[in-house]
Each structure stands twice: as C-alpha cells, then as structure tokens.
Design a protein around this motif. Structure first.
Motif, PDB file in Angstrom:
ATOM      1  N   ASP A   1     -10.250  -8.669   4.793  1.00  0.00           N
ATOM      2  CA  ASP A   1     -10.526  -9.116   6.150  1.00  0.00           C
ATOM      3  C   ASP A   1     -12.021  -9.046   6.403  1.00  0.00           C
ATOM      4  N   VAL A   2     -12.465  -9.661   7.487  1.00  0.00           N
ATOM      5  CA  VAL A   2     -13.902  -9.816   7.720  1.00  0.00           C
ATOM      6  C   VAL A   2     -14.571  -8.535   8.189  1.00  0.00           C
ATOM      7  N   SER A   3     -13.802  -7.536   8.594  1.00  0.00           N
ATOM      8  CA  SER A   3     -14.389  -6.264   8.999  1.00  0.00           C
ATOM      9  C   SER A   3     -14.573  -5.342   7.797  1.00  0.00           C
ATOM     10  N   TRP A   4     -13.533  -5.166   6.991  1.00  0.00           N
ATOM     11  CA  TRP A   4     -13.565  -4.174   5.919  1.00  0.00           C
ATOM     12  C   TRP A   4     -14.001  -4.747   4.575  1.00  0.00           C
ATOM     13  N   LYS A   5     -14.202  -6.039   4.482  1.00  0.00           N
ATOM     14  CA  LYS A   5     -14.589  -6.640   3.205  1.00  0.00           C
ATOM     15  C   LYS A   5     -15.866  -7.472   3.350  1.00  0.00           C
TER      16      LYS A   5
ATOM     17  N   GLU B   1      -6.384  -3.174   0.572  1.00  0.00           N
ATOM     18  CA  GLU B   1      -6.809  -3.247   1.979  1.00  0.00           C
ATOM     19  C   GLU B   1      -8.122  -2.511   2.207  1.00  0.00           C
ATOM     20  N   THR B   2      -8.259  -1.323   1.648  1.00  0.00           N
ATOM     21  CA  THR B   2      -9.473  -0.536   1.878  1.00  0.00           C
ATOM     22  C   THR B   2     -10.277  -0.319   0.602  1.00  0.00           C
ATOM     23  N   THR B   3      -9.990  -1.087  -0.438  1.00  0.00           N
ATOM     24  CA  THR B   3     -10.749  -0.983  -1.677  1.00  0.00           C
ATOM     25  C   THR B   3     -12.234  -1.212  -1.420  1.00  0.00           C
ATOM     26  N   ARG B   4     -13.062  -0.292  -1.891  1.00  0.00           N
ATOM     27  CA  ARG B   4     -14.506  -0.463  -1.764  1.00  0.00           C
ATOM     28  C   ARG B   4     -14.992  -1.506  -2.764  1.00  0.00           C
ATOM     29  N   GLY B   5     -16.170  -2.050  -2.503  1.00  0.00           N
ATOM     30  CA  GLY B   5     -16.784  -2.949  -3.467  1.00  0.00           C
ATOM     31  C   GLY B   5     -16.476  -4.407  -3.275  1.00  0.00           C
ATOM     32  N   ALA B   6     -15.921  -4.783  -2.108  1.00  0.00           N
ATOM     33  CA  ALA B   6     -15.644  -6.193  -1.810  1.00  0.00           C
ATOM     34  C   ALA B   6     -14.937  -6.858  -2.987  1.00  0.00           C
ATOM     35  N   HIS B   7     -15.448  -8.009  -3.450  1.00  0.00           N
ATOM     36  CA  HIS B   7     -14.766  -8.751  -4.510  1.00  0.00           C
ATOM     37  C   HIS B   7     -14.843  -8.022  -5.850  1.00  0.00           C
TER      38      HIS B   7
ATOM     39  N   GLU C   1       0.798  -1.232   0.000  1.00  0.00           N
ATOM     40  CA  GLU C   1       0.000   0.000   0.000  1.00  0.00           C
ATOM     41  C   GLU C   1       0.833   1.287   0.000  1.00  0.00           C
ATOM     42  N   PRO C   2       1.706   1.460  -0.997  1.00  0.00           N
ATOM     43  CA  PRO C   2       2.418   2.736  -1.089  1.00  0.00           C
ATOM     44  C   PRO C   2       1.561   3.867  -1.659  1.00  0.00           C
ATOM     45  N   PHE C   3       0.372   3.508  -2.227  1.00  0.00           N
ATOM     46  CA  PHE C   3      -0.552   4.498  -2.779  1.00  0.00           C
ATOM     47  C   PHE C   3      -1.951   4.251  -2.227  1.00  0.00           C
ATOM     48  N   ARG C   4      -2.840   5.182  -2.501  1.00  0.00           N
ATOM     49  CA  ARG C   4      -4.255   4.944  -2.223  1.00  0.00           C
ATOM     50  C   ARG C   4      -4.750   3.806  -3.105  1.00  0.00           C
ATOM     51  N   ASP C   5      -5.726   3.081  -2.622  1.00  0.00           N
ATOM     52  CA  ASP C   5      -6.169   1.889  -3.340  1.00  0.00           C
ATOM     53  C   ASP C   5      -6.717   2.181  -4.732  1.00  0.00           C
ATOM     54  N   PHE C   6      -7.245   3.389  -4.936  1.00  0.00           N
ATOM     55  CA  PHE C   6      -7.858   3.696  -6.231  1.00  0.00           C
ATOM     56  C   PHE C   6      -6.844   4.176  -7.268  1.00  0.00           C
ATOM     57  N   GLU C   7      -5.581   4.308  -6.904  1.00  0.00           N
ATOM     58  CA  GLU C   7      -4.564   4.789  -7.838  1.00  0.00           C
ATOM     59  C   GLU C   7      -4.010   3.630  -8.659  1.00  0.00           C
ATOM     60  N   LEU C   8      -4.866   3.065  -9.501  1.00  0.00           N
ATOM     61  CA  LEU C   8      -4.523   1.822 -10.185  1.00  0.00           C
ATOM     62  C   LEU C   8      -3.394   2.006 -11.204  1.00  0.00           C
ATOM     63  N   TYR C   9      -3.334   3.146 -11.860  1.00  0.00           N
ATOM     64  CA  TYR C   9      -2.247   3.357 -12.824  1.00  0.00           C
ATOM     65  C   TYR C   9      -0.892   3.273 -12.127  1.00  0.00           C
ATOM     66  N   LYS C  10      -0.775   3.931 -10.982  1.00  0.00           N
ATOM     67  CA  LYS C  10       0.492   3.905 -10.250  1.00  0.00           C
ATOM     68  C   LYS C  10       0.824   2.484  -9.800  1.00  0.00           C
ATOM     69  N   TYR C  11      -0.182   1.747  -9.344  1.00  0.00           N
ATOM     70  CA  TYR C  11       0.068   0.356  -8.951  1.00  0.00           C
ATOM     71  C   TYR C  11       0.502  -0.486 -10.151  1.00  0.00           C
TER      72      TYR C  11
END
Length: 372
Positions: free
Chosen positions: A267-271, A243-249, A218-228
């Motif tokens: 994880d079972v809390s955030w997903k 880790e914090t990506t919205r939308g589960a699967h 997680e060096p970037f925000r989860d939505f920064e897909l180009y950088k990843y």
C-alpha cells in the motif's frame, strides 16, 4: 517546477483502534500528520502520515529528515527522490515504515494535478472501479464478527475479512460461525496478524479450505520465510503476506523468490508511496501473482490506494476498513462505494479527495513550515 514549501500539521484525536494486546500497554492514540508540498507554480500536493505511536516522532522525521530531501527539487524527480530516501534510511535514519510514502504521494498528487489528470490516469489506467471487502477490527466475541459480516452483506458488500484475535482455536470458531451465518455465497478471508505456530497455521488453513475462504493472510511475522514456505507447500488456499515487510520491492522480491506467498500485499503508506507500491505490483505481475492492496488505515490515503489499484491489473479487491467513521479523519466525505459494493475512482485531477482543514486546525497540536 520545484518544491518551495513543506508544511506539516500534527493532528490529535482521542481514539485508539487497537486492543490492549496490540498496544502492549503503551499509549496508542490514532493521530495523523498532514503534509502539504507547494511548488513555485502554486500547485499543492497533499498526503497524510500515520502517527499512531507518536505524532511528535512522525512530525520530526518528516520535517527534519524527509523535507530536506525534496525541498528545491522538481516533483517530476520522483524516482531519484525515492532512491535518495533509501540512501538516507540506510545511513542511520531508520524511517518508520509508513513515513517516506506520504512524501511520495504528495509528489504524485502535484504531478497529476499539473497534467490535469486523475492520478490513476496519470499513472496509466487499467480500470475505474473495484469490488470492496469489509475488513474488521479485532473483537472479543464471535457474535461481533458475525453481526458485522451480516451488516455489510445487507449493505450490498459481498466480501468480508476477519481479523481474529487468537488463540487459533477461537479463530477457528469465528471462521466456522461466519460461514454458517453468511451462507456459501459471501466471499470470506481471514487475517490473524502473525500469531500462529506452523502446525497451528496448517490446521487453520485446512479448515479454511473446507469452508471455501478466499485467502489466508499473515499467520506469521513477515520475516518468518521458512514457515511461509512450508505453509504454501502444505495448503491449497492462497497465502497472503508481505503487509509489513521492510525494503519495499526488495523485501517482497525475497518472499517471491522463495515461494513464501501466493498473494503479496502493498500500500502507499507502508510501501514507500505510489512509487514503491507500483514496483511491488509490477514485480508480482511478472511472476503471475496478485498484489492485493491493503488499507493504510487512513481513508484519504486509501483513495490513493484506489488510484493505484485502478492502474494495475493484478489487484482484485479494495480493502474497506470498517467502521469507516473510525478511519475517515480528517477527510471530507465518504468513500465512493455504491449499493452493490463497488468503489469508483475519483475523476478530479490528482487524488481527488478533500481534507477538512477546519477540523485539522481545530485539532492541530503542532504546525511546522519550511520554505526555500
């Protein structure tokens, strides 16, 4: 069997686990909301929900929006309930990311208890134990990370993950000093929690490769897909994300399809509970990727994570957020970790962990009950 009672306890504690940078100047007490679902047969399902920003908001969402979705329904209808929550969320509820998971966990707890099985066996067991890695908080000094890694190594835990606070130059100093201090045999990971530019991440990643770190998270925000995407192309070290990506699967599927991570997180809390986490783990497995289950920051729910981790093949570690005492509230007892850094899943029916109800009642700000 149907759900006939939904109870919640907003439990207050005077503790904050994040520094000023991550609080943003706002109050951030690490409160917990405990929920209990009771069936007409008397079986109880128990879970906890984060209330780190506002216990009142978490409790209100659970009682006003989530409870009506499950009241009067069979706990075996977990899959339908999972999708009903997504429909409610889509049409203006906008749940906090950690909210539906607690209800889903309570449903699984009921069903495993009804079957007389520990949760991991009810899901379908793959193993009974996992190696743990100690996972740090954010610290101001290099020595704090080094001393903590050495402390847990001496307790028999051979893996350590730093959460360095930035900027990246300071993080690189932490990485270097950690490797020098623990030697070549201790497994190391790092998770700066989304603060780097692309060129900074490449620079750090190349250092981590030379230091033989196990992954770069997680060096970037989860939505920064180009950088990843670009980082995964540039480096050989595995990149962990989602880790914090919205939308589960569904959200994780976009990352996998764009080759924007080498390891996914859930994880079972955030997903969205056991149901959502299993969907992500199985999705990752179908692409030959690991799904490393991450901490919920609540020890009771981390026991649920352990059950899930022991019911899938593609998870190598258990994340042990330290110091444990900061996250155990309001669970009784310690995590079942032995002197060799191995955690073994509980064998009692359901989740197999107990909450301290006297402590809950003593620190309860608000109690709510809904019945049929």
């Amino acid at each position: 069997m149907k759900i006939e009672k939904f109870e919640s306890w907003w439990v207050k504690r005077d503790q904050c686990l994040f520094d000023e940078k991550r609080r943003g100047g706002a109050k951030m007490p690490w409160d917990v909301v405990v929920i209990k679902l009771t069936t007409d047969t008397g079986i109880e399902g128990i879970a906890t929900a984060m209330a780190a920003r506002s216990g009142q908001v978490t409790e209100s969402y659970l009682c006003d929006t989530a409870a009506p979705v499950v009241m009067g329904r069979s706990p075996y209808d977990r899959e339908k309930i999972f999708y009903d929550f997504w429909n409610v969320d889509r049409h203006e509820a906008f749940f906090p990311v950690f909210l539906p998971g607690s209800v889903d966990v309570a449903l699984w707890d009921i069903c495993a208890k009804a079957a007389g099985l520990p949760l991991y066996q009810y899901i379908g067991a793959y193993r009974e134990s996992l190696p743990v890695y100690a996972s740090s908080l954010f610290y101001d000094t290099v020595d704090a990370y080094v001393n903590e890694a050495l402390y847990y190594r001496d307790k028999g835990i051979p893996f350590y993950k730093a959460h360095p606070p930035g900027p990246y130059e300071f993080d690189m100093e932490i990485h270097q000093k950690l490797r020098e201090a623990v030697g070549p045999d201790m497994g190391l990971m790092t998770d700066p929690v989304g603060e780097y530019s692309l060129d900074e991440a490449i620079t750090v990643g190349r250092q981590l490769e030379k230091l033989n770190f196990l992954w770069f998270e997680e060096p970037f925000r989860d939505f920064e897909l180009y950088k990843y995407q670009e980082l995964c192309k540039a480096l050989d070290i595995p990149i962990a994300a989602t880790e914090t990506t919205r939308g589960a699967h569904w959200g994780v599927a976009q990352v996998i399809s764009q080759r924007a991570a080498d390891i996914v997180r859930a994880d079972v809390s955030w997903k969205c509970g056991v149901t959502g986490t299993l969907k992500i783990a199985h999705l990752a497995d179908s692409f030959g990727l690991r799904c490393e289950i991450h901490t919920t920051t609540m020890t009771y729910m981390d026991i649920v994570n352990l059950h899930v981790s022991c019911a899938i093949r593609n998870c190598r570690f258990f994340e042990y957020f330290v110091p444990e005492e900061s996250f155990r509230f309001p669970m009784k007892g310690k995590l079942p970790i032995d002197n060799h850094g191995i955690i073994t899943v509980p064998k009692a029916p359901g989740i197999g962990a107990e909450l301290d109800w006297e402590l809950i009642e003593r620190n309860c700000v608000s109690y709510k009950v809904l019945t049929l």
